[in-house]
Design a protein around this motif. Structure first.
Motif, PDB file in Angstrom:
ATOM      1  N   ASN A  79       0.889   5.593   1.248  1.00 16.37           N
ATOM      2  CA  ASN A  79       0.268   6.663   2.016  1.00 16.37           C
ATOM      3  C   ASN A  79       0.957   7.962   1.657  1.00 16.37           C
ATOM      4  O   ASN A  79       1.993   7.955   0.970  1.00 16.37           O
TER       5      ASN A  79
ATOM      6  N   GLU B  12     -16.679   2.769   3.910  1.00 22.01           N
ATOM      7  CA  GLU B  12     -15.884   3.863   4.475  1.00 22.01           C
ATOM      8  C   GLU B  12     -16.766   5.004   4.973  1.00 22.01           C
ATOM      9  O   GLU B  12     -17.727   5.389   4.315  1.00 22.01           O
TER      10      GLU B  12
ATOM     11  N   TRP C 249       0.829  -1.190   0.000  1.00 16.68           N
ATOM     12  CA  TRP C 249       0.000   0.000   0.000  1.00 16.68           C
ATOM     13  C   TRP C 249       0.864   1.240   0.000  1.00 16.68           C
ATOM     14  O   TRP C 249       2.081   1.182   0.118  1.00 16.68           O
TER      15      TRP C 249
ATOM     16  N   PRO D 209      -3.916  10.081   4.409  1.00 15.56           N
ATOM     17  CA  PRO D 209      -4.599   9.230   3.430  1.00 15.56           C
ATOM     18  C   PRO D 209      -3.716   8.050   3.019  1.00 15.56           C
ATOM     19  O   PRO D 209      -2.503   8.204   2.839  1.00 15.56           O
TER      20      PRO D 209
ATOM     21  N   GLU E 142     -10.067  10.037  -3.542  1.00 13.82           N
ATOM     22  CA  GLU E 142     -11.226   9.306  -3.038  1.00 13.82           C
ATOM     23  C   GLU E 142     -11.515   9.643  -1.576  1.00 13.82           C
ATOM     24  O   GLU E 142     -12.664   9.868  -1.209  1.00 13.82           O
ATOM     25  N   GLU E 143     -10.476   9.659  -0.748  1.00 17.66           N
ATOM     26  CA  GLU E 143     -10.677   9.840   0.690  1.00 17.66           C
ATOM     27  C   GLU E 143     -10.897  11.294   1.086  1.00 17.66           C
ATOM     28  O   GLU E 143     -11.569  11.555   2.082  1.00 17.66           O
TER      29      GLU E 143
ATOM     30  N   ARG F 205      -4.980   8.559  -6.410  1.00 20.12           N
ATOM     31  CA  ARG F 205      -6.377   8.085  -6.399  1.00 20.12           C
ATOM     32  C   ARG F 205      -6.896   8.010  -4.970  1.00 20.12           C
ATOM     33  O   ARG F 205      -8.006   8.476  -4.677  1.00 20.12           O
ATOM     34  N   GLU F 206      -6.111   7.421  -4.081  1.00 19.27           N
ATOM     35  CA  GLU F 206      -6.539   7.311  -2.683  1.00 19.27           C
ATOM     36  C   GLU F 206      -6.778   8.694  -2.066  1.00 19.27           C
ATOM     37  O   GLU F 206      -7.756   8.887  -1.349  1.00 19.27           O
TER      38      GLU F 206
ATOM     39  N   GLY G  41      -3.898   3.696   1.240  1.00 18.56           N
ATOM     40  CA  GLY G  41      -4.672   2.600   0.681  1.00 18.56           C
ATOM     41  C   GLY G  41      -3.798   1.683  -0.140  1.00 18.56           C
ATOM     42  O   GLY G  41      -2.619   1.961  -0.368  1.00 18.56           O
TER      43      GLY G  41
END
Length: 182
Positions: A46, A141, A44, A74, A94-95, A90-91, A76
């Motif tokens: 971050n 989420e 993953w 953030p 999205e978050e 992207r993460e 993922g």
């Protein structure tokens, strides 16, 4: 030093979240371990995300394993076909709904827990972030976005005024050191 030799390996279970493998190992000194458990998880990413105004973009969410709400950067896992940078951006979108036109900086790549886990984490710094849209959360989420002054967050960690996890604290300190060197 010599590596251990795997003499047998079997999966106890496989899931989309991760796998649990049981290995039998022979150590260099001749000793054997019949039940050595390894968790296989996806890699993953971050990111320490800093806005144009010098605020840190954080996410607050419930973490069932810790039985509480945690303030984190953030993060993922990477999806199939994505580069690490693409997955990280992207993460973040999205978050948080944030993005940046600046190039991300790779702060480091680390094994999560090489004693029992197979996954790595790559930590990035993304400066010049701005709100570009709404969150795009998965159905499981529930995330609250919080903006905190970058310097204040370090004090909050040191004085234990915030409930966070190790990856957020270490990423913050890596970003702080990088920015201090620049």
């Amino acid at each position: 030093m010599k590596a251990w030799q795997t003499t047998n390996s079997e999966y106890l279970y496989k899931t989309p979240f991760g796998n649990l493998r049981k290995d039998a190992c022979k150590l260099p000194n001749g000793m054997t371990i019949d039940d050595y458990y390894v968790s296989e998880f996806s890699d993953w990413v971050n990111a320490v995300v800093i806005t144009e105004d010098g605020e840190l973009v954080l996410v607050e969410q419930y973490r069932h394993g810790g039985q509480g709400f945690y303030l984190e950067i953030p993060a993922g896992k990477i999806e199939a076909g994505e580069t690490d940078e693409e997955g990280m951006l992207r993460e973040i979108r999205e978050e948080t709904g944030y993005t940046s036109l600046e190039e991300p900086v790779l702060l480091g790549e680390f094994m999560v827990n090489p004693a029992t886990q197979t996954n790595k984490i790559k930590t990035f710094l993304l400066k010049g972030a701005f709100k570009a849209g709404d969150q795009q959360l998965d159905e499981t989420e529930e995330i609250r976005v919080k903006l905190v002054d970058f310097e204040d967050f370090g004090r909050m960690i040191r004085k234990q005024e915030v409930q966070t996890q190790l990856f957020t604290a270490s990423a913050y300190y890596m970003a702080s050191a990088f920015l201090g060197e620049g």
